[in-house]
Design an enzyme around this catalytic site. Structure first.
Site, PDB file in Angstrom:
ATOM      1  N   ASN A   7      -2.382  48.444 -53.174  1.00 30.19           N
ATOM      2  CA  ASN A   7      -3.656  48.881 -53.758  1.00 30.19           C
ATOM      3  C   ASN A   7      -4.755  48.338 -52.850  1.00 30.19           C
ATOM      4  O   ASN A   7      -5.105  47.164 -52.914  1.00 30.19           O
ATOM      5  CB  ASN A   7      -3.770  48.312 -55.176  1.00 30.19           C
ATOM      6  CG  ASN A   7      -5.055  48.715 -55.859  1.00 30.19           C
ATOM      7  OD1 ASN A   7      -5.930  49.326 -55.245  1.00 30.19           O
ATOM      8  ND2 ASN A   7      -5.182  48.365 -57.119  1.00 30.19           N
ATOM      9  N   ARG A  90      -1.836  53.237 -54.277  1.00 32.13           N
ATOM     10  CA  ARG A  90      -2.805  53.698 -55.266  1.00 32.13           C
ATOM     11  C   ARG A  90      -3.928  54.407 -54.515  1.00 32.13           C
ATOM     12  O   ARG A  90      -4.492  53.857 -53.566  1.00 32.13           O
ATOM     13  CB  ARG A  90      -3.381  52.503 -56.016  1.00 32.13           C
ATOM     14  CG  ARG A  90      -4.469  52.924 -56.955  1.00 32.13           C
ATOM     15  CD  ARG A  90      -5.206  51.736 -57.515  1.00 32.13           C
ATOM     16  NE  ARG A  90      -6.222  52.189 -58.433  1.00 32.13           N
ATOM     17  CZ  ARG A  90      -7.374  51.572 -58.630  1.00 32.13           C
ATOM     18  NH1 ARG A  90      -7.650  50.470 -57.964  1.00 32.13           N
ATOM     19  NH2 ARG A  90      -8.234  52.043 -59.478  1.00 32.13           N
ATOM     20  N   HIS A 179      -8.359  55.498 -64.079  1.00 26.07           N
ATOM     21  CA  HIS A 179      -7.319  54.702 -64.750  1.00 26.07           C
ATOM     22  C   HIS A 179      -6.166  55.600 -65.217  1.00 26.07           C
ATOM     23  O   HIS A 179      -5.439  55.258 -66.145  1.00 26.07           O
ATOM     24  CB  HIS A 179      -7.849  53.988 -66.021  1.00 26.07           C
ATOM     25  CG  HIS A 179      -8.869  52.931 -65.791  1.00 26.07           C
ATOM     26  ND1 HIS A 179      -9.967  52.783 -66.616  1.00 26.07           N
ATOM     27  CD2 HIS A 179      -8.951  51.955 -64.869  1.00 26.07           C
ATOM     28  CE1 HIS A 179     -10.695  51.776 -66.197  1.00 26.07           C
ATOM     29  NE2 HIS A 179     -10.103  51.248 -65.136  1.00 26.07           N
ATOM     30  N   ARG A 240     -20.857  47.640 -65.542  1.00 29.60           N
ATOM     31  CA  ARG A 240     -21.312  49.045 -65.507  1.00 29.60           C
ATOM     32  C   ARG A 240     -21.911  49.435 -66.849  1.00 29.60           C
ATOM     33  O   ARG A 240     -21.392  49.038 -67.903  1.00 29.60           O
ATOM     34  CB  ARG A 240     -20.132  49.973 -65.201  1.00 29.60           C
ATOM     35  CG  ARG A 240     -19.719  49.934 -63.745  1.00 29.60           C
ATOM     36  CD  ARG A 240     -18.457  50.739 -63.508  1.00 29.60           C
ATOM     37  NE  ARG A 240     -17.386  49.873 -63.047  1.00 29.60           N
ATOM     38  CZ  ARG A 240     -16.111  50.200 -63.009  1.00 29.60           C
ATOM     39  NH1 ARG A 240     -15.715  51.393 -63.394  1.00 29.60           N
ATOM     40  NH2 ARG A 240     -15.211  49.351 -62.580  1.00 29.60           N
ATOM     41  N   GLU A 383       0.235  49.223 -63.943  1.00 27.91           N
ATOM     42  CA  GLU A 383      -0.002  50.312 -62.992  1.00 27.91           C
ATOM     43  C   GLU A 383       0.933  50.227 -61.787  1.00 27.91           C
ATOM     44  O   GLU A 383       1.367  51.249 -61.266  1.00 27.91           O
ATOM     45  CB  GLU A 383      -1.477  50.298 -62.548  1.00 27.91           C
ATOM     46  CG  GLU A 383      -2.389  50.813 -63.654  1.00 27.91           C
ATOM     47  CD  GLU A 383      -3.848  50.438 -63.479  1.00 27.91           C
ATOM     48  OE1 GLU A 383      -4.174  49.253 -63.678  1.00 27.91           O
ATOM     49  OE2 GLU A 383      -4.637  51.315 -63.144  1.00 27.91           O
TER      50      GLU A 383
END
Ligand code: AMP
Length: 396
Positions: A7, A90, A179, A240, A383
């Protein structure tokens, strides 16, 4: 088969080496401060974490250091690179092109490059990781697993914005969602774990971490999700803002004398739980501050939980029902207060929480009572394992 999962971020890189037969993590770690000075964290299963300061001017040196650590005669997880049989990467944005994971070839690289505009901070970094691995392990198959792919089943009514349609037709401005690897992993595990009917199960996944998103999944297919063109949309996150009135941008830009990059920086990095509380983006710090009487921290938590509950209610309406609500990721897996508060808005769905179960921490668990009309569960996401499984399915 041993699969290396990569990743790659702009200045960091996370990795795991997984034995896909046992699904055991053989070694994992990360490279930080790539292009600055460089730090390698490596941990072989069963051993302590090792941290080494090592120069990493580019991702190439970083990945080479990871490969050296994995094959180190003393602490390596494997004897030689020949034992790495596939690499799973990823990739954040696959646009409309990628609806599932793919084996990487030149055409795929070009298509990922074409999505750079949509994820300028992420896709170029992901591509660097891919190119370096192809260079350092030329005979090993590489697979790309996209954050956006799972959400490509959304219907137009869920992905179109109320904007001039040419923005979609010419520039592909639409909801993509992120996601996706987590939402797919957790929603399919929910069907299995809770014994739901795979063909028509209605599941809402609340992935609540530093970045948060919620998705609605019918019969294993995503029908809606909260993140949009970018991961800025949706619920309030660590730093965020999530959804705001778009007119705030012009209003604040004038008041604070900010240009568009300045405003985007505020919305991405200085808003959310951090901005609202002035305390921290980390839920643990926020809860400690709220317990100490900090009103801004209390309000930030309230806004988060209220916002999640509104999306869950909206998705129950969108699916005309819901069988299960699943909490996952850092906050979802660990924070019983948030779960309880979110569910306190959902009594009208016949949801009842078992407080003793909700107070526990650990693996897969149901936190609703046996009488609850909707099952509520905590299912840890993974993940890396999802990327490993996709990689094996494609290269075998
Ligand atoms: P993630 O992005 O999934 O790694 O989640 C990171 C976030 O999970 C952190 O920023 C924390 O806010 C939250 N988190 C982790 N552990 C806990 C905990 N024990 N209680 C509450 N929040 C937690």
């Amino acid at each position: 088969m041993n699969v290396l999962v990569i990743n790659c971020g702009s200045s960091s890189l996370k990795y795991q080496l997984i034995n896909s037969d046992t699904e055991e993590v053989l070694a994992k770690g990360l490279c930080e401060r790539i292009g600055i000075d460089g730090r390698l964290v490596y941990q072989k299963a069963g051993l302590d974490k090792e941290t080494t300061e090592a120069p990493m001017p580019t991702h190439k040196e970083a990945i080479q250091l990871v490969l050296d650590a994995l094959t180190n005669p003393a602490t390596g997880a494997i004897k030689s690179l020949a034992e790495v049989e596939a690499v799973g990467h990823r990739v954040v944005h696959g646009g409309e092109k990628f609806t599932q994971s793919v084996i990487i070839n030149d055409e795929v690289i070009q298509a990922i490059e074409e999505c750079n505009d949509l994820a300028p901070l992420h896709n170029p970094a992901n591509l660097i990781g891919i190119r370096v691995c192809m260079e350092l392990m030329p005979s090993v198959k590489q697979v790309a697993v996209f954050d956006t792919a799972f959400h490509q089943t959304m219907p137009a009514k869920a992905y179109l914005y109320g904007l001039p349609i040419d923005y979609y037709k010419n520039y592909k401005v639409r909801r993509y969602g992120f996601h996706g690897t987590s939402h797919r992993f957790v929603s399919s595990h929910a069907v299995e774990f809770l014994g739901l009917n795979p063909a028509d199960s209605k599941v809402i996944v609340c992935h609540l971490g530093n970045g948060s998103s919620i998705s609605a999944v019918v019969g294993g297919k995503c029908v809606d999700t909260t993140m949009g063109l970018t991961p800025l949309e949706g619920v309030v996150m660590g730093t965020r803002s999530g959804n705001i009135d778009p007119a705030i941008i012009e209003y604040v830009a004038k008041k604070e004398n900010l240009d568009i990059p300045g405003i985007m920086n505020v919305l991405n990095k200085k808003s959310g739980l951090q901005g609202m509380s002035g305390v921290s983006s980390d839920m643990r710090d926020l809860e400690a501050a709220a317990d100490g009487g900090n009103e801004d921290a209390k309000n930030a938590i309230e806004v988060l939980c209220y916002g999640i509950a509104k999306f869950v209610g909206g998705y129950a309406a969108a699916m005309n029902g819901v069988d299960a609500i699943i909490f996952t990721a850092g906050i979802g897996e660990n924070d019983g207060h948030v779960r309880k508060k979110v569910c306190s808005y959902l009594g009208y769905l016949g949801i009842e929480i078992d407080d003793a179960a909700n107070a526990k921490r650990g693996e897969d668990m149901v936190i609703s009572t046996p009488d609850s009309k909707v099952k509520v569960a905590v299912l840890p996401t993974n993940e890396e394992l999802a990327i490993c499984r996709d990689t094996v399915a494609l290269v075998k």
